[in-house]
Design a protein around this motif. Structure first.
Motif, PDB file in Angstrom:
ATOM      1  N   GLN A   1     -12.351   7.264   0.871  1.00 42.71           N
ATOM      2  CA  GLN A   1     -12.167   6.722   2.222  1.00 42.71           C
ATOM      3  C   GLN A   1     -11.714   7.819   3.174  1.00 42.71           C
ATOM      4  O   GLN A   1     -12.173   7.899   4.315  1.00 42.71           O
ATOM      5  CB  GLN A   1     -11.141   5.587   2.208  1.00 42.71           C
TER       6      GLN A   1
ATOM      7  N   PHE B   1      -4.566  16.002  -2.922  1.00 49.70           N
ATOM      8  CA  PHE B   1      -4.335  14.583  -2.660  1.00 49.70           C
ATOM      9  C   PHE B   1      -3.326  14.148  -3.725  1.00 49.70           C
ATOM     10  O   PHE B   1      -3.693  13.990  -4.886  1.00 49.70           O
ATOM     11  CB  PHE B   1      -5.645  13.805  -2.796  1.00 49.70           C
ATOM     12  N   ASN B   2      -2.054  14.031  -3.322  1.00 47.40           N
ATOM     13  CA  ASN B   2      -0.966  13.862  -4.288  1.00 47.40           C
ATOM     14  C   ASN B   2      -1.118  14.977  -5.320  1.00 47.40           C
ATOM     15  O   ASN B   2      -1.351  16.111  -4.968  1.00 47.40           O
ATOM     16  CB  ASN B   2      -0.981  12.474  -4.923  1.00 47.40           C
TER      17      ASN B   2
ATOM     18  N   PHE C   1      -9.561  15.031  -9.118  1.00 47.18           N
ATOM     19  CA  PHE C   1     -10.613  14.060  -8.821  1.00 47.18           C
ATOM     20  C   PHE C   1     -11.937  14.794  -8.683  1.00 47.18           C
ATOM     21  O   PHE C   1     -12.019  15.811  -7.992  1.00 47.18           O
ATOM     22  CB  PHE C   1     -10.270  13.329  -7.512  1.00 47.18           C
TER      23      PHE C   1
ATOM     24  N   MET D   1       0.833  -1.191   0.000  1.00 44.77           N
ATOM     25  CA  MET D   1       0.000   0.000   0.000  1.00 44.77           C
ATOM     26  C   MET D   1       0.872   1.248   0.000  1.00 44.77           C
ATOM     27  O   MET D   1       1.756   1.378   0.815  1.00 44.77           O
ATOM     28  CB  MET D   1      -0.866  -0.003   1.255  1.00 44.77           C
TER      29      MET D   1
ATOM     30  N   HIS E   1      -0.178   8.335   0.507  1.00 46.15           N
ATOM     31  CA  HIS E   1      -0.593   9.486  -0.273  1.00 46.15           C
ATOM     32  C   HIS E   1      -0.352  10.751   0.534  1.00 46.15           C
ATOM     33  O   HIS E   1      -0.699  10.818   1.716  1.00 46.15           O
ATOM     34  CB  HIS E   1      -2.077   9.388  -0.625  1.00 46.15           C
TER      35      HIS E   1
ATOM     36  N   LEU F   1      -3.420  14.627  -7.691  1.00 46.22           N
ATOM     37  CA  LEU F   1      -4.632  14.095  -8.281  1.00 46.22           C
ATOM     38  C   LEU F   1      -5.650  15.190  -8.618  1.00 46.22           C
ATOM     39  O   LEU F   1      -5.846  16.131  -7.850  1.00 46.22           O
ATOM     40  CB  LEU F   1      -5.268  13.116  -7.288  1.00 46.22           C
TER      41      LEU F   1
ATOM     42  N   HIS G   1      -2.923   6.013   3.830  1.00 50.65           N
ATOM     43  CA  HIS G   1      -3.089   4.871   2.933  1.00 50.65           C
ATOM     44  C   HIS G   1      -4.488   4.871   2.317  1.00 50.65           C
ATOM     45  O   HIS G   1      -4.784   4.064   1.449  1.00 50.65           O
ATOM     46  CB  HIS G   1      -2.889   3.553   3.704  1.00 50.65           C
ATOM     47  N   LEU G   2      -5.361   5.773   2.781  1.00 53.74           N
ATOM     48  CA  LEU G   2      -6.752   5.785   2.344  1.00 53.74           C
ATOM     49  C   LEU G   2      -6.892   6.370   0.940  1.00 53.74           C
ATOM     50  O   LEU G   2      -6.098   7.215   0.521  1.00 53.74           O
ATOM     51  CB  LEU G   2      -7.595   6.602   3.323  1.00 53.74           C
ATOM     52  N   SER G   3      -7.932   5.950   0.242  1.00 55.71           N
ATOM     53  CA  SER G   3      -8.288   6.544  -1.044  1.00 55.71           C
ATOM     54  C   SER G   3      -8.946   7.902  -0.765  1.00 55.71           C
ATOM     55  O   SER G   3      -9.312   8.193   0.385  1.00 55.71           O
ATOM     56  CB  SER G   3      -9.271   5.636  -1.784  1.00 55.71           C
ATOM     57  N   PRO G   4      -9.144   8.731  -1.787  1.00 51.85           N
ATOM     58  CA  PRO G   4      -9.810  10.021  -1.539  1.00 51.85           C
ATOM     59  C   PRO G   4     -11.180   9.882  -0.874  1.00 51.85           C
ATOM     60  O   PRO G   4     -11.475  10.604   0.087  1.00 51.85           O
ATOM     61  CB  PRO G   4      -9.936  10.627  -2.945  1.00 51.85           C
TER      62      PRO G   4
END
Length: 138
Positions: free
Chosen positions: A70, A106-107, A111, A1, A4, A109, A65-68
Motif C-alpha cells: 500500500q 519498513f520496521n 520483504f 491499526m 510502522h 521487515l 498505517h499502510l502495508s508495504p
C-alpha cells in the motif's frame, strides 16, 4: 491499526529539485503519514546512469498505517502526480526524474515481491550518497 516506522529516500534531478523534494514530503504527509525526521539535503551526481543534471536528495523517517505494498502504491502515485512518467523497473534502467521515492526499510521487515524488496540493499550498501543520508537513520 499499528504504526510502522519506515525510512524513505527521496531525490529529484529535474526542475527545481529541492522544491520537488519538499512538495513530495508534503504529499506524503497529506496522504496520512507522519514525517518524524528528515536529513539535511544532499546534492549528488547521478548514479548508474549518465546525466548532466545533479540530484537533490533527502532521507526521511515516516510513520504509516499502510502495508508495504500500500505504501509503495502511495509513493508511486505521488511520483506520477508530480510528473514522473517512467519508472526504473519498467524501463530496466535509470533516467532523469522529477521525483523518486524509495522505501529503504519498513520496521525490521525483510520483504520480497515482484514490485518491492525491503530492505533496499543498493541504498544501504552500494551507494555513497545513500550511506551519507542514512547514517543517522539506520
Amino acid at each position: 491499526m499499528s504504526q510502522h516506522k519506515v525510512v524513505l529516500l527521496l531525490g529529484s534531478n529535474l526542475g527545481d529539485q529541492k522544491k520537488n523534494v519538499e512538495l513530495a514530503l508534503e504529499k506524503i504527509k497529506d496522504a496520512g503519514n507522519i514525517i518524524s525526521q528528515t536529513s539535511e539535503f544532499l546534492i549528488s551526481e547521478p548514479v548508474e546512469f549518465a546525466s548532466s543534471n545533479i540530484f537533490c536528495n533527502i532521507a526521511a523517517i515516516i510513520f504509516t498505517h499502510l502495508s508495504p505494498i500500500q505504501l509503495l502504491d502511495c509513493m508511486k502515485g505521488i511520483e506520477v502526480e508530480m510528473g514522473r512518467i517512467n519508472d526504473s523497473k519498467v524501463l530496466g534502467g535509470y533516467t532523469d526524474r522529477v521525483i523518486d521515492i524509495d522505501i529503504i526499510t519498513f520496521n525490521k521487515l525483510n520483504f520480497t515481491s515482484e514490485r518491492l524488496i525491503i530492505p533496499h540493499k543498493k541504498h544501504l550498501f552500494e551507494r555513497d550518497f545513500s550511506r551519507i543520508l542514512l547514517k543517522d537513520f539506520i
